[in-house]
Enzyme design. Structure first.
Site, PDB file in Angstrom:
ATOM      1  N   ASP A 183      46.422  49.514  30.931  1.00  0.00           N
ATOM      2  CA  ASP A 183      46.334  48.488  31.980  1.00  0.00           C
ATOM      3  C   ASP A 183      45.784  46.935  31.521  1.00  0.00           C
ATOM      4  O   ASP A 183      45.973  46.218  32.354  1.00  0.00           O
ATOM      5  CB  ASP A 183      45.403  49.097  33.205  1.00  0.00           C
ATOM      6  CG  ASP A 183      46.112  50.293  33.727  1.00  0.00           C
ATOM      7  OD1 ASP A 183      47.119  50.395  33.830  1.00  0.00           O
ATOM      8  OD2 ASP A 183      45.165  50.985  34.243  1.00  0.00           O
ATOM      9  N   ALA A 199      20.229   8.727  47.295  1.00  0.00           N
ATOM     10  CA  ALA A 199      20.141   9.662  48.321  1.00  0.00           C
ATOM     11  C   ALA A 199      21.491  10.492  48.613  1.00  0.00           C
ATOM     12  O   ALA A 199      21.505  11.588  48.820  1.00  0.00           O
ATOM     13  CB  ALA A 199      19.675   8.985  49.475  1.00  0.00           C
ATOM     14  N   ASP A 259      46.562  50.993  41.678  1.00  0.00           N
ATOM     15  CA  ASP A 259      47.119  52.277  41.288  1.00  0.00           C
ATOM     16  C   ASP A 259      46.755  53.219  42.537  1.00  0.00           C
ATOM     17  O   ASP A 259      45.994  53.044  43.432  1.00  0.00           O
ATOM     18  CB  ASP A 259      46.011  52.835  40.334  1.00  0.00           C
ATOM     19  CG  ASP A 259      45.965  52.095  38.832  1.00  0.00           C
ATOM     20  OD1 ASP A 259      46.758  51.354  38.766  1.00  0.00           O
ATOM     21  OD2 ASP A 259      45.135  52.070  38.330  1.00  0.00           O
TER      22      ASP A 259
END
Length: 915
Positions: free
Chosen positions: A653, A285, A331
């Site tokens: 990039d 449990a 950017d």
């Protein structure tokens, strides 16, 4: 597959087109494409099937205490305790199924994250160029290839202009290779070495071209190699590793406590079989074995929320890292600004002109502020139109509406561009001056092209007119282009370019940039004749003039910058534009309000990595930057201790996107290769969406910690009740079936409802915590404290009823109800780590309220209904006893709420006094 590709490379372009029954100019028509799609199937691999619900369920049941408990229940039933055995087995199986179902749904969603942003392809269908999902490509489609794009299928090259393609991984050599259109005699050793072929998954690193699709889906080269190499695997995230590690030692602690309870009970004289069942029930449990599954559920819910805010997460690691981001590098163009370029000013010798107009509509006005239209001005427009790969077209758009309740609509024709917005703006400028590229190219055709390169920062096309005259047209960054110029135009005359001329031109550039204009320069050169390679001819140019274009800021950019300021997130704008242009844009969005610096690429070159790391936190703008600078900036911010998010859309990039903790690719203007490299895609390219991604990431972390806090509080409460009772020499306060029921009733509905709890309203009004983990800020100790309070209250009720009445069944029933209700009420106290229940309000999460009320009603039924009492070993309580149980059960949540309220108030007072 190798033989098929060899066959295509040895054929001429005409033979390939004939074999595939297609046309290089018109492509396939839609009907034929649909028929081929039905025949060949979608252009995708036969991906691995996710784990089925049945398999997830069986994995849940394989946990040793669960198997032991089921075995013990079977023996219990064999001994005649059928009702108890059925109850134990039923509760175990029901809880395992409910947890498995949530885990299964979360796993399926997270496994399909990459399908949220399917790859795109530009195809020619019926003579019109359009963008479609690459899944819809079929053999015979004509596909356009642009720098930065991914090759969407196996393609035979039919047109190449400086086309360079980096072959996919199987070659082990990702270096770009020149591609050509002619047939290759004899074939190549493998499909990735074919000079006139492009394989699925390759990256277009330069130039442009077209090709015809020869293979799709599992027949394509990259998919075939992926299957042959067995490269697919499951993503192992840092959070999963952390949870596995911490879950193991938590499980050890829990299992040790369970064993201690069983052993102490046996020594105290309890029946052995009962204590074995009690120990196994406690372990089944309350042992925290499902922490990674909880993380998967939280991540899936967060990913759904993100996708609703134009954020497309593609990898789990990004979901984890977003909430810890402390720096965003973005950017300028298209992220802080709209990327809707419009030329507003032209300087050509003694001529100065201002250009007005709406959008991309070629109807506009050219107003000459100084001088008048002359040959040099027309040459600048000519250069802008010819040195250009975008296109200006008029498209039909349907506008719908209702008139007197009847659906109606009309069709309007609006001007738009296809291609780069900067080049589109140049086409519009030329068209407003009456110069159209399509008309020019009838008399002056392009024979070669030197594509734009981020390091060269310029582009050149070579054109030949009808008389055979060859001329190079070049555009690029003013400072770079001036270095390539030796002469200049003065009206119709050409004169040497003096140093004074250079300084005057650069001063004019600075003046335009200071007004926020993005400046481009234009030059040309007459060549003696045609040659094989024109790369050495980008020199000795004649300067023509300048143009300045606007790119208005996004209306939500300034607000997003302010949110970052409150959230303690450093924002840095990275751009190749002139530093004055960048400064003006940053000032307009509020980035320089806090005294941020502007650093240029040249200044960066003079700094060591250590010096740059020390100054990175002060710089708000990096201008005149090249791709290598962007990578250094990311590394410097990481070296300074930041968790860095980076936006990017171009091929250049990709190194920065991969180096950053969170790479965010542009969904609209981003190259395919950049989107593939980034774990997050911004569907609308907006900076405010990047900030929203961080906010949702913080929300994911907050909700996950909320889940952990509540579930560990429940586990600690159940364990400590049994452990403290055993240590104190008391009889078992809970029986095995009651222990299992506590876990089921408190761990399903309330936990699921906590997922609907909104993030704290001030989650972006405080700094984040880059190194935050599961046990950060005393989370585990807090859970142990909540569980201890609930356990002490439950034991107090148990002993009070037992000693007062002498009835052990009544005492267990009271303790059973007290523990369940106290843990249910604790769900309200776990809604926030910073705000008390009083601040949040009791009913502001209706799903949680309904879940707690429903669970409470079910628990009351378990206690009061005669049909269920024998199964759960409960007896009826009278009104006074119910009131006492309810009052006691409310104490843990009330204590936690009061303590948190006091601590929050004290923290605010301390912060005020310190300020």
């Amino acid at each position: 597959m190798l033989a098929i590709n060899s066959q295509w490379q040895m054929m001429t372009v005409e033979e390939v087109l004939n074999a595939l029954r297609t046309d290089a100019a018109r492509g396939l028509d839609e009907k034929e494409a649909a028929e081929r799609l039905a025949r060949f199937g979608p252009n995708r691999p036969a991906g691995a099937e996710p784990a089925s619900l049945w398999r997830v369920f069986l994995n849940r049941l394989r946990y040793f205490p669960v198997l032991g408990l089921l075995a013990a229940a079977a023996l219990w039933g064999f001994w005649g305790q059928n009702a108890g055995a059925a109850a134990v087995a039923g509760i175990v199986i029901i809880k395992a199924f409910l947890e498995s179902f949530r885990e299964y749904r979360a796993g399926r969603f997270l496994g399909n994250l990459k399908s949220l942003a399917p790859p795109q392809a530009v195809v020619i269908r019926g003579g019109r160029e359009r963008k479609i999902d690459a899944l819809g490509l079929v053999p015979g489609d004509i596909v356009s290839l642009e720098a930065g794009g991914r090759v969407p299928a196996d393609i035979r090259i039919t047109e190449a202009v400086g086309l360079k393609i980096a072959d996919p991984v199987p070659t082990g050599d990702p270096a770009p290779a020149d591609k050509r259109t002619g047939p290759v005699a004899g074939g190549a050793a493998n499909p990735w070495d074919m000079p006139n072929m492009a394989c699925l998954g390759a990256t277009v690193t330069g130039g442009r071209g077209r090709g015809v699709v020869v293979a799709t889906g599992m027949a394509a080269g990259m998919f075939h190699a992926a299957v042959m190499s067995g490269e697919a695997g499951r993503e192992e995230t840092p959070l999963k590793r952390l949870l596995d590690r911490q879950g193991r030692w938590l499980a050890v602690v829990c299992l040790t406590a369970c064993a201690a309870v069983a052993v102490m009970g046996v020594f105290r004289g309890e029946p052995l079989h009962r204590m074995i069942m009690a120990g196994l029930s406690l372990a089944a449990a309350f042992a925290p074995r499902g922490l990674p599954a909880i993380a998967a559920v939280s991540l899936a819910a967060g990913a759904r929320r993100m996708s609703g805010r134009n954020v497309i997460p593609r990898e789990l690691r990004a979901l984890e890292a977003l909430g810890r981001a402390t720096a965003i590098c973005c950017d300028k163009t298209g992220v802080l600004t709209r990327n809707e370029m419009a030329v507003r000013k032209v300087l050509a010798g003694s001529v100065e002109a201002e250009i007005s107009g709406d959008g991309y509509d070629p109807r506009g006005e050219i107003k000459f502020v100084r001088g008048g239209r002359d040959q040099q001005f027309d040459l600048l427009l000519r250069c802008a139109a010819l040195c250009n790969n975008s296109s200006l077209f008029r498209d039909e758009i349907k506008i719908g509406g209702f008139f007197r309740g009847i659906a109606s609509g009309r069709t309007v024709r609006e001007w738009d561009i296809r291609g780069d917005p900067t080049e589109g703006a140049l086409l519009v400028m030329a068209a407003r001056g009456g110069i159209w590229r399509e008309r020019l190219e009838r008399h002056e055709s392009r024979v070669a092209e030197l594509p734009f390169d981020p390091d060269r920062k310029c582009m050149t096309v070579i054109c030949r007119d009808r008389s055979g005259k060859i001329r190079a047209y070049t555009k690029g960054a003013p400072a770079v282009l001036l270095e390539l110029c030796t002469h200049r135009f003065r009206g119709s005359m050409i004169t040497p370019l003096s140093e004074k001329d250079r300084l005057e031109i650069l001063a004019a550039c600075s003046g335009m940039a200071g007004r926020g204009l993005r400046v481009l320069a234009f030059a040309c050169r007459d060549l003696a004749g045609e040659r094989e390679d024109y790369r050495s001819e980008e020199k000795d140019l004649t300067f023509i003039g300048l143009c300045g274009m606007t790119d208005p800021p996004r209306p939500d950019a300034a607000g997003a910058v302010r949110v970052c300021g409150r959230a303690g997130i450093h924002v840095a704008v990275i751009t190749g534009d002139h530093h004055e242009t960048a400064r003006a844009a940053a000032a307009e969005t509020g980035l320089l309000a806090r005294g941020g610096r502007v650093i240029t690429g040249r200044e960066m070159d003079a700094l060591t990595d250590g010096e740059l790391a020390r100054q990175a936190g002060e710089a708000a703008v990096y201008a005149e930057i090249s791709p290598r600078h962007k990578l250094r900036i990311v590394r410097a911010l990481k070296q300074a201790g930041n968790v860095v998010a980076v936006t990017g859309g171009g091929l250049e990039d990709i190194p920065a996107l991969k180096e950053a903790d969170i790479g965010m690719a542009m969904g609209i203007r981003g190259a395919d290769a950049a989107r593939e490299a980034a774990p997050v895609i911004l569907a609308d390219d907006s900076f405010s969406t990047a900030v929203a991604a961080v906010e949702e990431g913080r929300g994911i972390c907050s909700r996950f910690r909320r889940h952990i806090l509540y579930l560990l509080s429940c586990s600690a409460g159940g364990l400590l009740v049994m452990l403290l009772a055993a240590a104190g020499g008391s009889p078992l306060p809970l029986l095995p079936v009651q222990i299992l029921w506590v876990s089921l009733i408190t761990g399903v509905l309330p936990d699921a409802a906590l997922e609907a709890e909104p993030a704290d309203r001030d989650i972006m009004d405080r700094p984040g915590h880059p190194g935050e983990g599961l046990d950060a800020r005393g989370l585990l100790w807090r859970a142990a404290g909540c569980g201890l309070i609930a356990a002490l209250v439950t034991l107090a009720v148990f002993r009070a009823v037992w000693l007062g009445s002498g009835k052990i069944d009544l005492a267990r029933t009271a303790a059973f109800d007290t523990l369940v209700f106290s843990l249910l009420f604790l769900a309200f106290a776990c809604r926030s780590e910073r705000h008390s229940m009083l601040e949040l309000g009791l009913f502001t999460n209706p799903k949680l309220t309904l879940a707690v009320l429903s669970s409470a009603v079910i628990q009351a039924a378990v206690t009061a209904l005669p049909l269920l009492q024998p199964i759960f070993h409960t007896v009826s309580l009278n009104a006074v006893q119910w009131c006492a149980v309810a009052a006691a059960a409310a104490l843990p949540a009330a204590a936690v709420t009061a303590l948190r309220h006091i601590l929050v108030k004290a923290g605010r007072i301390f912060a005020y006094l310190r300020a």
